[in-house]
Design a protein around this motif. Sequence first.
Motif, PDB file in Angstrom:
ATOM      1  N   ALA A  30       0.834  -1.208   0.000  1.00 30.61           N
ATOM      2  CA  ALA A  30       0.000   0.000   0.000  1.00 30.61           C
ATOM      3  C   ALA A  30       0.863   1.250   0.000  1.00 30.61           C
ATOM      4  O   ALA A  30       0.536   2.246  -0.660  1.00 30.61           O
ATOM      5  CB  ALA A  30      -0.920  -0.010   1.213  1.00 30.61           C
ATOM      6  N   THR A  31       1.979   1.215   0.702  1.00 27.60           N
ATOM      7  CA  THR A  31       2.881   2.365   0.717  1.00 27.60           C
ATOM      8  C   THR A  31       3.470   2.613  -0.667  1.00 27.60           C
ATOM      9  O   THR A  31       3.527   3.757  -1.134  1.00 27.60           O
ATOM     10  CB  THR A  31       4.003   2.139   1.749  1.00 27.60           C
ATOM     11  OG1 THR A  31       3.422   1.970   3.040  1.00 27.60           O
ATOM     12  CG2 THR A  31       4.961   3.316   1.769  1.00 27.60           C
ATOM     13  N   VAL A  33       2.147   1.795  -3.492  1.00 27.44           N
ATOM     14  CA  VAL A  33       1.070   2.251  -4.376  1.00 27.44           C
ATOM     15  C   VAL A  33       0.742   3.719  -4.121  1.00 27.44           C
ATOM     16  O   VAL A  33       0.515   4.482  -5.063  1.00 27.44           O
ATOM     17  CB  VAL A  33      -0.179   1.364  -4.196  1.00 27.44           C
ATOM     18  CG1 VAL A  33      -1.392   1.963  -4.868  1.00 27.44           C
ATOM     19  CG2 VAL A  33       0.084  -0.029  -4.736  1.00 27.44           C
ATOM     20  N   THR A  34       0.734   4.137  -2.862  1.00 29.81           N
ATOM     21  CA  THR A  34       0.377   5.524  -2.571  1.00 29.81           C
ATOM     22  C   THR A  34       1.501   6.500  -2.891  1.00 29.81           C
ATOM     23  O   THR A  34       1.252   7.681  -3.114  1.00 29.81           O
ATOM     24  CB  THR A  34      -0.034   5.694  -1.097  1.00 29.81           C
ATOM     25  OG1 THR A  34       0.986   5.180  -0.260  1.00 29.81           O
ATOM     26  CG2 THR A  34      -1.335   4.983  -0.818  1.00 29.81           C
ATOM     27  N   PHE A  45      -3.863   9.615  -4.167  1.00 25.26           N
ATOM     28  CA  PHE A  45      -4.969   8.795  -3.701  1.00 25.26           C
ATOM     29  C   PHE A  45      -5.687   9.476  -2.539  1.00 25.26           C
ATOM     30  O   PHE A  45      -5.130  10.365  -1.900  1.00 25.26           O
ATOM     31  CB  PHE A  45      -4.454   7.419  -3.266  1.00 25.26           C
ATOM     32  CG  PHE A  45      -4.042   6.559  -4.414  1.00 25.26           C
ATOM     33  CD1 PHE A  45      -4.997   5.939  -5.205  1.00 25.26           C
ATOM     34  CD2 PHE A  45      -2.714   6.362  -4.715  1.00 25.26           C
ATOM     35  CE1 PHE A  45      -4.630   5.144  -6.276  1.00 25.26           C
ATOM     36  CE2 PHE A  45      -2.332   5.566  -5.782  1.00 25.26           C
ATOM     37  CZ  PHE A  45      -3.296   4.956  -6.562  1.00 25.26           C
ATOM     38  N   ALA A  49      -6.382   5.630   1.532  1.00 23.76           N
ATOM     39  CA  ALA A  49      -5.257   4.850   1.029  1.00 23.76           C
ATOM     40  C   ALA A  49      -4.023   5.049   1.906  1.00 23.76           C
ATOM     41  O   ALA A  49      -3.247   4.116   2.126  1.00 23.76           O
ATOM     42  CB  ALA A  49      -4.944   5.238  -0.409  1.00 23.76           C
ATOM     43  N   TYR A  50      -3.848   6.258   2.412  1.00 21.95           N
ATOM     44  CA  TYR A  50      -2.710   6.508   3.287  1.00 21.95           C
ATOM     45  C   TYR A  50      -2.906   5.841   4.644  1.00 21.95           C
ATOM     46  O   TYR A  50      -1.945   5.465   5.300  1.00 21.95           O
ATOM     47  CB  TYR A  50      -2.479   8.005   3.446  1.00 21.95           C
ATOM     48  CG  TYR A  50      -2.024   8.642   2.161  1.00 21.95           C
ATOM     49  CD1 TYR A  50      -0.703   8.560   1.779  1.00 21.95           C
ATOM     50  CD2 TYR A  50      -2.920   9.301   1.326  1.00 21.95           C
ATOM     51  CE1 TYR A  50      -0.271   9.123   0.584  1.00 21.95           C
ATOM     52  CE2 TYR A  50      -2.503   9.856   0.137  1.00 21.95           C
ATOM     53  CZ  TYR A  50      -1.183   9.771  -0.230  1.00 21.95           C
ATOM     54  OH  TYR A  50      -0.767  10.312  -1.408  1.00 21.95           O
ATOM     55  N   VAL A  52      -4.217   2.922   5.030  1.00 20.98           N
ATOM     56  CA  VAL A  52      -3.840   1.517   4.839  1.00 20.98           C
ATOM     57  C   VAL A  52      -2.328   1.352   4.992  1.00 20.98           C
ATOM     58  O   VAL A  52      -1.852   0.298   5.411  1.00 20.98           O
ATOM     59  CB  VAL A  52      -4.340   1.010   3.467  1.00 20.98           C
ATOM     60  CG1 VAL A  52      -3.883  -0.411   3.204  1.00 20.98           C
ATOM     61  CG2 VAL A  52      -5.852   1.091   3.383  1.00 20.98           C
ATOM     62  N   CYS A  53      -1.574   2.387   4.707  1.00 14.19           N
ATOM     63  CA  CYS A  53      -0.117   2.325   4.866  1.00 14.19           C
ATOM     64  C   CYS A  53       0.288   2.094   6.323  1.00 14.19           C
ATOM     65  O   CYS A  53       1.362   1.569   6.593  1.00 14.19           O
ATOM     66  CB  CYS A  53       0.530   3.613   4.378  1.00 14.19           C
ATOM     67  SG  CYS A  53       0.327   3.903   2.630  1.00 14.19           S
TER      68      CYS A  53
END
Length: 82
Positions: A30-31, A33-34, A45, A49-50, A52-53
């Motif tokens: 996730a990191t 991807v963001t 995002f 989404a952040y 989820v990091c």
Amino acid sequence: MTHETQANSAGPGDGLVRVGAIVFIIGAVATLVTVAPLFLGTEPFPPVAYAVCMLMGVGFLIAGAGVLRSIAAQRRQARSSA
């Protein structure tokens, strides 16, 4: 004093370490991807989404708890045999 390892036995903290590793990997992906939009020049995002990091840290804590649980079990076993 001999130390014997058992190949198929799971210790008391092994499950927590495995779950923590999986959660950590999800957070790491996730990191990546963001952070990608920063390098690609696209729209960032949403804040979810952040969030989820944060699973990286949570996974690290879960795995650490598993290690501490395993250490405690080994100490109890050593005290009972001595």
